[in-house]
Design an enzyme around this catalytic site. Structure first.
Site, short mmCIF file in Angstrom:
data_model
loop_
_atom_site.label_atom_id
_atom_site.label_comp_id
_atom_site.label_asym_id
_atom_site.label_seq_id
_atom_site.Cartn_x
_atom_site.Cartn_y
_atom_site.Cartn_z
N GLU A 96 0.84 -1.19 0.00
CA GLU A 96 0.00 0.00 0.00
C GLU A 96 0.88 1.24 0.00
O GLU A 96 2.00 1.20 0.53
CB GLU A 96 -0.89 -0.03 1.24
CG GLU A 96 -1.83 1.13 1.43
CD GLU A 96 -2.91 1.26 0.36
OE1 GLU A 96 -2.56 1.48 -0.81
OE2 GLU A 96 -4.09 1.18 0.70
N ASP A 97 0.39 2.31 -0.60
CA ASP A 97 1.15 3.56 -0.58
C ASP A 97 1.02 4.26 0.77
O ASP A 97 2.00 4.73 1.32
CB ASP A 97 0.73 4.49 -1.73
CG ASP A 97 -0.76 4.79 -1.77
OD1 ASP A 97 -1.54 4.22 -0.96
OD2 ASP A 97 -1.17 5.59 -2.63
N ASP A 100 -4.29 5.48 5.74
CA ASP A 100 -4.90 6.72 6.24
C ASP A 100 -6.01 6.31 7.21
O ASP A 100 -5.73 5.92 8.34
CB ASP A 100 -5.41 7.53 5.04
CG ASP A 100 -5.79 8.95 5.39
OD1 ASP A 100 -6.12 9.23 6.55
OD2 ASP A 100 -5.80 9.79 4.48
N PHE A 149 -2.10 16.18 3.75
CA PHE A 149 -2.38 15.52 2.48
C PHE A 149 -1.09 15.49 1.67
O PHE A 149 -0.52 16.53 1.38
CB PHE A 149 -3.49 16.22 1.69
CG PHE A 149 -3.98 15.37 0.56
CD1 PHE A 149 -4.95 14.40 0.77
CD2 PHE A 149 -3.42 15.48 -0.70
CE1 PHE A 149 -5.38 13.58 -0.26
CE2 PHE A 149 -3.84 14.66 -1.75
CZ PHE A 149 -4.82 13.71 -1.52
N ARG A 162 1.67 12.02 -9.13
CA ARG A 162 2.19 10.67 -8.84
C ARG A 162 3.65 10.54 -9.25
O ARG A 162 4.39 9.76 -8.68
CB ARG A 162 1.38 9.62 -9.59
CG ARG A 162 -0.02 9.42 -9.09
CD ARG A 162 -0.67 8.23 -9.81
NE ARG A 162 -2.10 8.17 -9.61
CZ ARG A 162 -2.69 7.66 -8.53
NH1 ARG A 162 -1.97 7.19 -7.54
NH2 ARG A 162 -4.01 7.63 -8.45
#
Length: 173
Positions: A96-97, A100, A149, A162
């Site tokens: 996973e990046d 959150d 963010f 990205r």
């Protein structure tokens, strides 16, 4: 919205930590094959760089699961692309990046457990524990980050940024 991007983690910091994570994974999975499942699209850069550093037999696949609109999680999980391989009796590593709220990852983990994965671990580049609403944690964590963010290195803001080679914070003007 007008904004700038402030560097949170440099390219060198990210690359160094990926090499460290790869060594941890090699040690923990020594002598075994890993089914690595990347969660699209954000994990692609991280996963690609990570698996190049792991000297073990690896099978890869991808899932596309979404719960975001802009900078906010909608709380509704949509599976846009499922994996093609069977996870039954496999050692599964979800890539996973960022963790959150944890809602998407929690959903994916439960789904893969129901399908009979022998073991299931989570490797994430970024962890934002202050935003967690689901009971989920990463087994391998690149960096814990503040409640900001972030974009870059696979992470996006409405599909943009990205391709940044570092992790940056969106700062509204």
């Amino acid at each position: 919205m007008e904004y700038t991007i402030k560097t949170l983690l440099t390219r060198k910091e990210v690359e160094k930590r990926i090499k460290e994570l790869a060594k941890e994974l090699e040690k923990d999975y020594q002598g075994r094959e890993i089914l690595v499942i990347g969660l699209l699209k954000g994990s692609v850069m991280f996963m690609t760089d990570l698996i190049k550093e792991i000297n073990l037999p690896i099978v890869i696949d991808f899932m596309s699961v979404s719960s975001y609109s802009g900078t906010t999680s909608t709380g509704v999980i949509n599976v846009l692309k499922d994996i093609d391989v069977d996870v039954k009796d496999k050692e599964v590593l979800i890539i996973e990046d960022i963790i959150d709220t944890g809602l998407t990852l929690s959903y994916v983990k439960k789904m893969l457990q129901k399908r009979g994965a022998k073991s299931l671990k989570i490797c994430t580049l970024l962890d934002k524990p202050s935003r967690r609403t689901a009971e989920i944690k990463g087994d391998y964590i690149g960096f814990k980050i503040p409640d900001e963010f972030v974009v870059g290195y696979g992470l996006d803001y409405d599909q943009y940024h990205r391709n940044l080679p570092y992790i940056g914070i969106i700062v509204k003007k």
